[in-house]
Scaffold this motif. Structure first.
Motif, PDB file in Angstrom:
ATOM      1  N   UNK A 124       0.845  -1.188   0.000  1.00  0.00           N
ATOM      2  CA  UNK A 124       0.000   0.000   0.000  1.00  0.00           C
ATOM      3  C   UNK A 124       0.885   1.244   0.000  1.00  0.00           C
ATOM      4  N   UNK A 125       0.831   2.007  -1.098  1.00  0.00           N
ATOM      5  CA  UNK A 125       1.663   3.200  -1.220  1.00  0.00           C
ATOM      6  C   UNK A 125       1.330   4.216  -0.133  1.00  0.00           C
ATOM      7  N   UNK A 126       0.071   4.394   0.149  1.00  0.00           N
ATOM      8  CA  UNK A 126      -0.350   5.323   1.199  1.00  0.00           C
ATOM      9  C   UNK A 126      -1.554   4.711   1.908  1.00  0.00           C
ATOM     10  N   UNK A 127      -1.268   3.844   2.852  1.00  0.00           N
ATOM     11  CA  UNK A 127      -2.320   3.060   3.496  1.00  0.00           C
ATOM     12  C   UNK A 127      -3.351   3.935   4.188  1.00  0.00           C
ATOM     13  N   UNK A 128      -2.900   5.011   4.848  1.00  0.00           N
ATOM     14  CA  UNK A 128      -3.841   5.837   5.602  1.00  0.00           C
ATOM     15  C   UNK A 128      -4.842   6.522   4.677  1.00  0.00           C
ATOM     16  N   UNK A 129      -4.361   7.015   3.522  1.00  0.00           N
ATOM     17  CA  UNK A 129      -5.285   7.653   2.570  1.00  0.00           C
ATOM     18  C   UNK A 129      -6.298   6.650   2.022  1.00  0.00           C
ATOM     19  N   UNK A 130      -5.864   5.412   1.818  1.00  0.00           N
ATOM     20  CA  UNK A 130      -6.794   4.374   1.351  1.00  0.00           C
ATOM     21  C   UNK A 130      -7.814   4.075   2.441  1.00  0.00           C
ATOM     22  N   UNK A 131      -7.336   3.972   3.679  1.00  0.00           N
ATOM     23  CA  UNK A 131      -8.234   3.722   4.805  1.00  0.00           C
ATOM     24  C   UNK A 131      -9.296   4.814   4.921  1.00  0.00           C
ATOM     25  N   UNK A 132      -8.893   6.049   4.735  1.00  0.00           N
ATOM     26  CA  UNK A 132      -9.813   7.181   4.890  1.00  0.00           C
ATOM     27  C   UNK A 132     -10.505   7.544   3.585  1.00  0.00           C
ATOM     28  N   UNK A 133     -10.347   6.694   2.554  1.00  0.00           N
ATOM     29  CA  UNK A 133     -10.941   6.968   1.251  1.00  0.00           C
ATOM     30  C   UNK A 133     -12.361   6.442   1.125  1.00  0.00           C
ATOM     31  N   UNK A 134     -12.731   6.058  -0.092  1.00  0.00           N
ATOM     32  CA  UNK A 134     -14.080   5.568  -0.364  1.00  0.00           C
ATOM     33  C   UNK A 134     -14.319   4.225   0.324  1.00  0.00           C
ATOM     34  N   UNK A 135     -15.580   3.835   0.360  1.00  0.00           N
ATOM     35  CA  UNK A 135     -15.968   2.591   1.044  1.00  0.00           C
ATOM     36  C   UNK A 135     -15.344   1.343   0.420  1.00  0.00           C
ATOM     37  N   UNK A 136     -14.920   1.442  -0.842  1.00  0.00           N
ATOM     38  CA  UNK A 136     -14.309   0.297  -1.523  1.00  0.00           C
ATOM     39  C   UNK A 136     -12.862   0.588  -1.907  1.00  0.00           C
ATOM     40  N   UNK A 221     -15.525  -6.414  12.477  1.00  0.00           N
ATOM     41  CA  UNK A 221     -14.089  -6.228  12.726  1.00  0.00           C
ATOM     42  C   UNK A 221     -13.659  -7.275  13.754  1.00  0.00           C
ATOM     43  N   UNK A 222     -13.260  -8.420  13.250  1.00  0.00           N
ATOM     44  CA  UNK A 222     -13.112  -9.590  14.119  1.00  0.00           C
ATOM     45  C   UNK A 222     -11.698  -9.822  14.640  1.00  0.00           C
ATOM     46  N   UNK A 223     -10.812  -8.839  14.508  1.00  0.00           N
ATOM     47  CA  UNK A 223      -9.487  -8.927  15.118  1.00  0.00           C
ATOM     48  C   UNK A 223      -9.184  -7.594  15.790  1.00  0.00           C
ATOM     49  N   UNK A 224      -8.235  -7.624  16.713  1.00  0.00           N
ATOM     50  CA  UNK A 224      -7.853  -6.394  17.416  1.00  0.00           C
ATOM     51  C   UNK A 224      -7.325  -5.358  16.429  1.00  0.00           C
ATOM     52  N   UNK A 225      -6.556  -5.823  15.434  1.00  0.00           N
ATOM     53  CA  UNK A 225      -5.989  -4.885  14.463  1.00  0.00           C
ATOM     54  C   UNK A 225      -7.072  -4.226  13.616  1.00  0.00           C
ATOM     55  N   UNK A 226      -8.051  -5.016  13.163  1.00  0.00           N
ATOM     56  CA  UNK A 226      -9.151  -4.436  12.385  1.00  0.00           C
ATOM     57  C   UNK A 226      -9.889  -3.379  13.197  1.00  0.00           C
ATOM     58  N   UNK A 227     -10.132  -3.679  14.465  1.00  0.00           N
ATOM     59  CA  UNK A 227     -10.834  -2.713  15.321  1.00  0.00           C
ATOM     60  C   UNK A 227     -10.026  -1.437  15.477  1.00  0.00           C
ATOM     61  N   UNK A 228      -8.734  -1.587  15.668  1.00  0.00           N
ATOM     62  CA  UNK A 228      -7.866  -0.437  15.883  1.00  0.00           C
ATOM     63  C   UNK A 228      -7.730   0.400  14.610  1.00  0.00           C
ATOM     64  N   UNK A 229      -7.511  -0.280  13.491  1.00  0.00           N
ATOM     65  CA  UNK A 229      -7.296   0.434  12.223  1.00  0.00           C
ATOM     66  C   UNK A 229      -8.568   1.157  11.779  1.00  0.00           C
ATOM     67  N   UNK A 230      -9.694   0.452  11.777  1.00  0.00           N
ATOM     68  CA  UNK A 230     -10.905   1.068  11.243  1.00  0.00           C
ATOM     69  C   UNK A 230     -11.551   2.050  12.212  1.00  0.00           C
ATOM     70  N   UNK A 231     -11.078   2.072  13.476  1.00  0.00           N
ATOM     71  CA  UNK A 231     -11.511   3.124  14.385  1.00  0.00           C
ATOM     72  C   UNK A 231     -11.013   4.488  13.900  1.00  0.00           C
ATOM     73  N   UNK A 232      -9.869   4.488  13.200  1.00  0.00           N
ATOM     74  CA  UNK A 232      -9.360   5.741  12.632  1.00  0.00           C
ATOM     75  C   UNK A 232     -10.340   6.310  11.625  1.00  0.00           C
ATOM     76  N   UNK A 233     -10.912   5.415  10.823  1.00  0.00           N
ATOM     77  CA  UNK A 233     -11.909   5.847   9.836  1.00  0.00           C
ATOM     78  C   UNK A 233     -13.145   6.407  10.534  1.00  0.00           C
TER      79      UNK A 233
END
Length: 236
Positions: A124-136, A221-233
């Motif tokens: 992922x070239x810019x993971x945070x921008x992808x995370x905060x981007x569109x739903x897909x 969000x069935x893992x601790x990492x998923x919960x932590x990462x998508x909480x940013x969104x």
């Protein structure tokens, strides 16, 4: 006048505190997550898409009875479909459509490791921008980075699956029947290419379904990492 200024100052202060708290919350969460960690969270989301959604495509009727991904006839074969139905061979035409979907179901079952490895290897070239981007956004990124390579790997699998499920014989017979109808334009499209493209489209569609679900529903969000990462969104 002084009283009004004090009231205004208090209001601004409380408003600022609320805004500041939001920033602090976001920083406290994002501060412990690197781009690599966010990227790993996105990979987990895509992996879930393969495990929870793409796996459904490998079952009998996984494509055929799923309106999101069902493979219909290409434009070149609509005439075949219409022509056969006009002469009372509608059931034969239906079997032809089913055969295309059966080939896709069989191929996805065989080729699932291709998608697993593609997700594992993606950078992922810019993971945070992808995370905060569109739903897909993560699915779209995976598509843009892997579609050509996946097509090249998937195409021979589809070709082999055509033979395994008998789709090649069914369509050879169908096209021969159609071509014997008087005054029709003869057809012989490359069905392997068409089904490969449609099957890949179906796979990415189902991965997108899971990504959107994870973004919208905390319970997925069935893992601790998923919960932590998508909480940013959630806190943007």
């Amino acid at each position: 006048m002084i009283k009004r200024i004090l009231v205004l100052a208090v209001a601004i202060t409380f408003s600022g505190c609320a805004e500041l708290q939001k920033v602090v919350n976001t920083v406290s969460q994002s501060g412990v997550l690197s781009q690599a960690q966010i990227g790993n969270g996105l990979r987990q989301a895509l992996d879930n898409g393969i495990k929870n959604q793409v796996s459904k495509l490998t079952a009998a009727d996984g494509f055929y009875k799923n309106e999101l991904v069902k493979i219909l006839l290409p434009k070149e074969l609509q005439a075949v479909n219409d022509g056969l139905r006009k002469i009372g061979l509608g059931s034969v035409a239906n079997e032809g459509i089913k055969a295309l979907n059966r080939a896709a179901e069989d191929a996805v079952k065989t080729a699932t490791p291709i998608f697993v490895n593609a997700v594992k290897d993606i950078t992922f070239a810019d993971a945070k921008n992808i995370l905060l981007g569109e739903q897909n956004a993560a699915t779209s990124y995976l598509l843009s980075k892997t579609n050509s390579a996946l097509y090249n790997k998937f195409n021979p699998v589809i070709k082999n699956s055509f033979g395994k499920v008998g789709a090649d014989k069914i369509w050879s017979d169908l096209i021969n029947k159609y071509n014997r109808i008087p005054f029709v334009n003869k057809v012989n499209p490359d069905l392997t290419d068409y089904v490969t493209t449609q099957a890949l489209k179906g796979v990415f569609t189902m991965i997108e379904v899971e990504e959107k679900g994870i973004r919208q529903k905390v319970g997925l969000r069935n893992t601790a990492l998923l919960k932590q990462v998508f909480a940013l969104q959630d806190n943007r």
